[in-house]
Design a protein around this motif. Structure first.
Motif, short mmCIF file in Angstrom:
data_model
loop_
_atom_site.label_atom_id
_atom_site.label_comp_id
_atom_site.label_asym_id
_atom_site.label_seq_id
_atom_site.Cartn_x
_atom_site.Cartn_y
_atom_site.Cartn_z
N VAL A 49 0.75 -1.13 -0.05
CA VAL A 49 -0.09 0.19 -0.11
C VAL A 49 1.01 1.20 -0.03
CG1 VAL A 49 -1.59 1.21 1.19
CG2 VAL A 49 -1.81 -1.27 0.93
N ALA A 50 1.80 1.17 0.65
CA ALA A 50 2.94 2.45 0.77
C ALA A 50 3.38 2.81 -0.46
CB ALA A 50 4.18 2.19 1.67
N THR A 51 3.73 1.65 -1.20
CA THR A 51 4.17 1.99 -2.70
C THR A 51 3.22 2.74 -3.59
OG1 THR A 51 5.86 0.03 -2.34
CG2 THR A 51 5.22 0.77 -4.50
N GLN A 52 1.95 2.06 -3.45
CA GLN A 52 1.08 2.55 -4.39
C GLN A 52 0.67 4.00 -3.79
OE1 GLN A 52 -2.38 0.20 -4.22
NE2 GLN A 52 -1.57 -1.41 -5.71
N ARG A 53 0.68 4.21 -2.47
CA ARG A 53 0.55 5.56 -2.11
C ARG A 53 1.42 6.33 -2.57
NH1 ARG A 53 -0.04 5.04 3.58
NH2 ARG A 53 -2.11 4.24 3.07
N ALA A 54 2.80 6.23 -2.77
CA ALA A 54 3.79 6.97 -3.12
C ALA A 54 3.60 7.39 -4.40
CB ALA A 54 5.13 6.57 -2.74
N ALA A 55 3.27 6.14 -5.37
CA ALA A 55 3.04 6.45 -6.83
C ALA A 55 1.87 7.19 -7.29
CB ALA A 55 2.99 5.12 -7.49
N LEU A 56 0.78 7.12 -6.35
CA LEU A 56 -0.41 8.26 -6.52
C LEU A 56 0.00 9.51 -6.09
CD1 LEU A 56 -3.45 6.37 -4.78
CD2 LEU A 56 -3.10 7.01 -7.22
N GLU A 57 0.83 9.75 -5.08
CA GLU A 57 1.35 11.21 -4.92
C GLU A 57 2.06 11.49 -6.02
OE1 GLU A 57 3.00 10.89 -0.88
OE2 GLU A 57 0.73 10.60 -0.17
N ALA A 58 2.79 10.76 -6.72
CA ALA A 58 3.62 11.19 -7.80
C ALA A 58 2.94 11.46 -9.02
CB ALA A 58 4.82 10.23 -7.86
N GLY A 59 1.61 10.93 -9.10
CA GLY A 59 0.92 11.21 -10.38
C GLY A 59 0.32 9.84 -10.97
N ALA A 60 0.58 8.86 -10.65
CA ALA A 60 0.00 7.32 -11.41
C ALA A 60 -1.48 7.55 -11.54
CB ALA A 60 0.34 6.42 -10.46
N ASP A 61 -2.13 7.02 -12.59
CA ASP A 61 -3.25 6.90 -12.91
C ASP A 61 -3.79 5.72 -12.56
OD1 ASP A 61 -3.57 9.48 -14.14
OD2 ASP A 61 -2.60 9.01 -15.73
N ALA A 62 -2.86 4.43 -12.94
CA ALA A 62 -3.30 3.11 -12.63
C ALA A 62 -2.18 2.28 -12.28
CB ALA A 62 -3.83 2.55 -13.95
N PHE A 63 -2.50 1.33 -11.47
CA PHE A 63 -1.41 -0.06 -11.34
C PHE A 63 -1.85 -1.29 -12.06
CE2 PHE A 63 0.40 2.48 -7.86
CZ PHE A 63 -0.27 3.22 -7.43
N VAL A 64 -0.87 -1.72 -12.35
CA VAL A 64 -0.91 -3.20 -12.85
C VAL A 64 0.15 -4.12 -12.29
CG1 VAL A 64 -0.89 -4.73 -14.92
CG2 VAL A 64 -2.02 -2.43 -15.25
N ARG A 65 -0.38 -5.12 -11.84
CA ARG A 65 0.69 -6.23 -10.99
C ARG A 65 1.39 -6.95 -12.14
NH1 ARG A 65 1.51 -7.01 -5.46
NH2 ARG A 65 2.23 -8.83 -6.45
N LYS A 66 2.69 -7.04 -12.30
CA LYS A 66 3.45 -8.03 -13.16
C LYS A 66 2.92 -9.57 -13.16
CE LYS A 66 7.57 -5.22 -13.35
NZ LYS A 66 8.84 -5.12 -13.34
N ASP A 67 2.69 -9.90 -11.92
CA ASP A 67 2.19 -11.14 -11.59
C ASP A 67 0.83 -11.37 -11.84
OD1 ASP A 67 1.36 -10.05 -9.61
OD2 ASP A 67 1.90 -11.57 -7.98
#
Length: 134
Positions: free
Chosen positions: A87-105
């Motif tokens: 969750v911390a990684t997603q939060r940091a990415a959101l704060e930096a401007g991410a629109d979406a997340f996709v898991r490699k697995d």
């Protein structure tokens, strides 16, 4: 046509996403990068619609690149392609401007779905198109 840049430091991801994109008539992979710095430069020169971006890359890395791309090209869609589900990684990415997340697995179809959703989503203030987990 949805023009994309892929930034990831693993050859297998480049080959896999490249092969996947070739099967989709509405997608075009215009450039690939293996560092955050290279990703920022390629986005500046190619003006893609969407960037697929790994957060863990050599040099300044993907999180830095994410913020730089968001500042310089606020209307570009940013899809984080990651193996880190914290969750911390997603939060940091959101704060930096991410629109979406996709898991490699996750299922490979998730990558294509995320790219299309981010491309077609209504833009929010500052150009962002928040999808999160497609």
């Amino acid at each position: 046509m949805i023009r994309m840049v892929l930034a990831d430091d693993h050859d297998a991801i480049h080959l896999g996403v490249g092969a996947l994109v070739e099967t989709e008539p509405d997608l075009e992979l215009v450039a690939t990068a293996t560092t955050g710095e290279a990703a920022v430069q390629l986005v500046a020169s190619h003006h893609p619609d969407v960037v697929l971006l790994d957060l863990s890359m050599p040099g300044r890395g993907g999180l830095w690149a994410l913020g730089e791309i968001r500042r310089s090209r606020p209307r570009t869609g940013l899809v984080v392609l990651t193996s880190d589900g914290r969750v911390a990684t997603q939060r940091a990415a959101l704060e930096a401007g991410a629109d979406a997340f996709v898991r490699k697995d996750g299922p490979v179809e998730d990558v294509i779905r995320a790219v299309r959703q981010v491309f077609s989503a209504p833009r929010q203030p500052q150009g962002r198109r928040r999808i999160l987990n497609p």
